[in-house]
Design a protein around this motif. Structure first.
Motif, PDB file in Angstrom:
ATOM      1  N   ASP A 108       0.825  -1.205   0.000  1.00 30.92           N
ATOM      2  CA  ASP A 108       0.000   0.000   0.000  1.00 30.92           C
ATOM      3  C   ASP A 108       0.857   1.251   0.000  1.00 30.92           C
ATOM      4  OD1 ASP A 108       0.724  -0.811   2.653  1.00 30.92           O
ATOM      5  OD2 ASP A 108      -0.679   0.677   3.448  1.00 30.92           O
ATOM      6  N   LEU A 111       2.186   1.655  -3.572  1.00 31.37           N
ATOM      7  CA  LEU A 111       1.120   2.207  -4.400  1.00 31.37           C
ATOM      8  C   LEU A 111       0.983   3.708  -4.158  1.00 31.37           C
ATOM      9  CD1 LEU A 111      -1.234   1.939  -6.358  1.00 31.37           C
ATOM     10  CD2 LEU A 111      -2.672   1.186  -4.430  1.00 31.37           C
ATOM     11  N   ARG A 112       1.090   4.123  -2.904  1.00 33.05           N
ATOM     12  CA  ARG A 112       1.011   5.549  -2.603  1.00 33.05           C
ATOM     13  C   ARG A 112       2.145   6.310  -3.271  1.00 33.05           C
ATOM     14  NH1 ARG A 112       1.817   6.031   3.145  1.00 33.05           N
ATOM     15  NH2 ARG A 112       3.920   6.827   2.779  1.00 33.05           N
ATOM     16  N   ARG A 171      -7.098   5.512 -11.190  1.00 33.56           N
ATOM     17  CA  ARG A 171      -7.622   5.319  -9.828  1.00 33.56           C
ATOM     18  C   ARG A 171      -8.895   6.138  -9.603  1.00 33.56           C
ATOM     19  NH1 ARG A 171      -7.489   7.421  -4.595  1.00 33.56           N
ATOM     20  NH2 ARG A 171      -7.365   5.766  -2.991  1.00 33.56           N
ATOM     21  N   GLU A 182     -11.134   2.968  -4.180  1.00 35.26           N
ATOM     22  CA  GLU A 182     -10.744   1.912  -3.242  1.00 35.26           C
ATOM     23  C   GLU A 182     -10.691   0.558  -3.938  1.00 35.26           C
ATOM     24  OE1 GLU A 182     -13.164   4.112  -2.705  1.00 35.26           O
ATOM     25  OE2 GLU A 182     -12.134   5.407  -1.245  1.00 35.26           O
ATOM     26  N   ASP A 185      -7.362   0.358  -5.644  1.00 40.81           N
ATOM     27  CA  ASP A 185      -6.316   0.025  -4.675  1.00 40.81           C
ATOM     28  C   ASP A 185      -6.328  -1.469  -4.360  1.00 40.81           C
ATOM     29  OD1 ASP A 185      -5.833   2.724  -4.660  1.00 40.81           O
ATOM     30  OD2 ASP A 185      -6.699   3.088  -2.673  1.00 40.81           O
TER      31      ASP A 185
END
Length: 541
Positions: A108, A111-112, A171, A182, A185
């Motif tokens: 995560d 990904l950020r 996204r 979401e 993600d």
């Protein structure tokens, strides 16, 4: 009866006499013995209160009942809520000697990092739909500015398969039917990790799970090999390791690709610049800790140069020459050389003997030393090419053995490892998820230790497995054996420094820092848990 009990105790002691942790057990201080008693009592208590075999597991597929050392992906949620895990989270861990850098940062967070980079684009090879999210992988890449697009969405009916979409557009405009941002993600994170249904259901053989495992790197690699993300990634790896009590890291870095993507989207950054960036971030982290008065928390890092065991001998010669050049320019950073990849399906070490032997001779000519630190025996096979890699690794003088899962089948090799002090980098959670074993009680680690072979406990690919840091691996090993105790934990921690690539003077500094941290750890156990779990008898539920 008394005579029988004495013979029984003598036989047990003789059987355990080779264990390297016996020295540590015998040397435990009074305070450490009290702390050992606390840990054992908590383990006994939680075996009944938490891991009672009559309790059904929360997640399926996987084991249908709870037990200590059970399948990690099923047990993880329970593990993090145990007192024992909380204690081990406070424990100084020493060195992390076996981890692949491109799988060491939480997905995560990766990904950020990617979402923050406008150059990062994503595409898919076929249309996305709710029923294809599991099978269609995202393909990421940083593009040159002239190639950036304004395509609004991956999930729009007008999207043409193979077209690049800016990651933020992909996204923000992800189909509501598939979960919106979401959902995007979750889709990416699912592609970067192995979940319980895959490990214990759809991919429950070594061949199948390696297909899933390998696919995670196909997704993450173009992101990590983008220079702006690369430096963020290294920093996060170092800081997250430190936060789990790891004071030294020796990651394997994959140099299979000869260049990294620069900020301009050009694939033109050579390996020596990778090293320069790594060293810059490493020094920044060390300076920050020094300014905070936390120099003991982190001693540094060295790199194990790695490439794939699928390449040709000619390609290997290029990588070996590259490794030599990097060692000459960065002698303090290159720790060793390794060939990585699925041993059961890729080329064995014997295929590469000629270039590897030439590499040894070339080092002598140049006056440098780059030890082999080979993956070997990461297999359930017996007499297979992957299993026989153990013989070649030892004959080639490997400093340590990565995994060595099948080593316990080879009495002579166990003897050699014991006599020559060849440490085994064991990765128990990795071995279990990649289907070499079903649970920790079935893992060969106890057999290796019982034969007097030294072990460094490692996490391997924590971002894929979810075993970040080393606390999870220590937990699984500790709860799966009634023989393991505080002396075992201390041995594993100290051996991770002893068998590292640090110089002798650096090791002494590391031991001194560990002594101070260990004393604080013992005090923490006794202060917080001594009153409740310090009795001689285990506390009942």
């Amino acid at each position: 009866m008394e005579d029988y009990l004495k013979k029984r105790q003598d036989l047990i002691q003789q059987d355990r006499a080779l264990r390297p942790d016996q020295t540590y057990v015998d040397a435990l201080s009074l305070e450490e013995r009290k702390a050992d008693n606390v840990l054992r009592n908590i383990r006994t208590y939680e075996a009944q209160a938490v891991w009672n075999g009559d309790k059904p597991a929360k997640h399926e597929p996987g084991p249908s009942h709870m037990f200590p050392g059970m399948a990690f992906l099923t047990a993880r949620e329970t593990i993090v809520n145990t007192e024992l895990f909380k204690i081990l989270g406070k424990m100084p861990k020493g060195g992390l000697l076996h981890a692949h850098l491109d799988a060491t940062v939480r997905v995560d967070i990766l990904l950020r990092f990617a979402i923050q980079q406008p150059a990062i684009h994503v595409r898919v090879s076929e249309p996305l739909a709710p029923n294809t999210l599991r099978s269609v992988l995202p393909q990421f890449r940083p593009l040159r500015k002239s190639e950036w697009t304004n395509i609004p969405s991956l999930t729009d009916p007008q999207y043409s398969s193979g077209s690049w979409v800016p990651i933020q557009n992909a996204r923000n405009n992800f189909s509501i039917e598939m979960g919106g941002p979401e959902g995007f993600d979750r889709w990416v994170i699912d592609a970067l990790m192995i979940n319980p249904s895959e490990a214990y259901g759809t991919h429950n053989t070594t061949t199948k799970i390696w297909q899933k495992f390998s696919s995670t790197f196909m997704v993450s690699n173009p992101l990590i090999r983008f220079a702006p993300i690369w430096t963020q990634y290294i920093r996060e790896f170092l800081l997250s390791s430190i936060s789990d009590g790891i004071s030294y890291v020796e990651p394997r870095i994959m140099f299979f690709m000869k260049n990294m993507f620069g900020e301009d989207g050009e694939e033109n950054i050579p390996h020596r610049v990778w090293f320069q960036m790594y060293e810059r971030v490493l020094n920044e982290v060390k300076e920050e800790l020094k300014a905070q008065g936390r120099e003991d928390d982190f001693l540094g890092s060295r790199i194990i140069y790695s490439t794939m065991r699928s390449i040709s001998c000619e390609e290997l010669e290029w990588h070996l020459s590259d490794c030599l050049a990097l060692k000459q320019e960065f002698p303090h950073l290159v720790a060793g050389f390794d060939l990585v990849g699925h041993e059961d399906s890729l080329r064995p070490l014997i295929d590469y003997i000629e270039p590897l032997l030439k590499f040894v001779e070339r080092q002598k000519e140049l006056g440098v030393h780059i030890p082999f630190i080979f993956h070997a025996g990461e297999t359930t096979g017996d007499g297979t090419a992957a299993d026989v890699n153990l013989y070649d690794a030892i004959l080639l003088g490997t400093k340590r053995i990565g995994h060595g899962f099948s080593l316990y089948k080879h009495p002579k090799l166990m003897e050699i490892c014991r006599e020559k002090d060849i440490c085994i980098e064991m990765c128990p959670i990795s071995n279990e998820i990649l289907r070499l074993t079903g649970s920790m009680p079935m893992h060969p680690l106890p057999a290796v230790i019982n034969h007097g072979v030294h072990v460094a406990l490692c996490s391997d690919d924590p971002s894929v497995f979810g075993n970040m840091g080393l606390s999870f691996d220590f937990f699984q090993v500790f709860v799966a054996s009634e023989v393991n105790n505080l002396g075992t934990l201390r041995m594993l921690v100290w051996d991770s420094i002893k068998f590292s690539s640090l110089e002798d003077q650096e090791k002494q500094r590391a031991y001194s820092a560990l002594d101070r941290s260990w004393t604080k750890f013992i005090k923490y156990i006794l202060d917080k848990y001594g009153g409740s779990f310090g009795d001689k008898r285990p506390v009942s539920q």
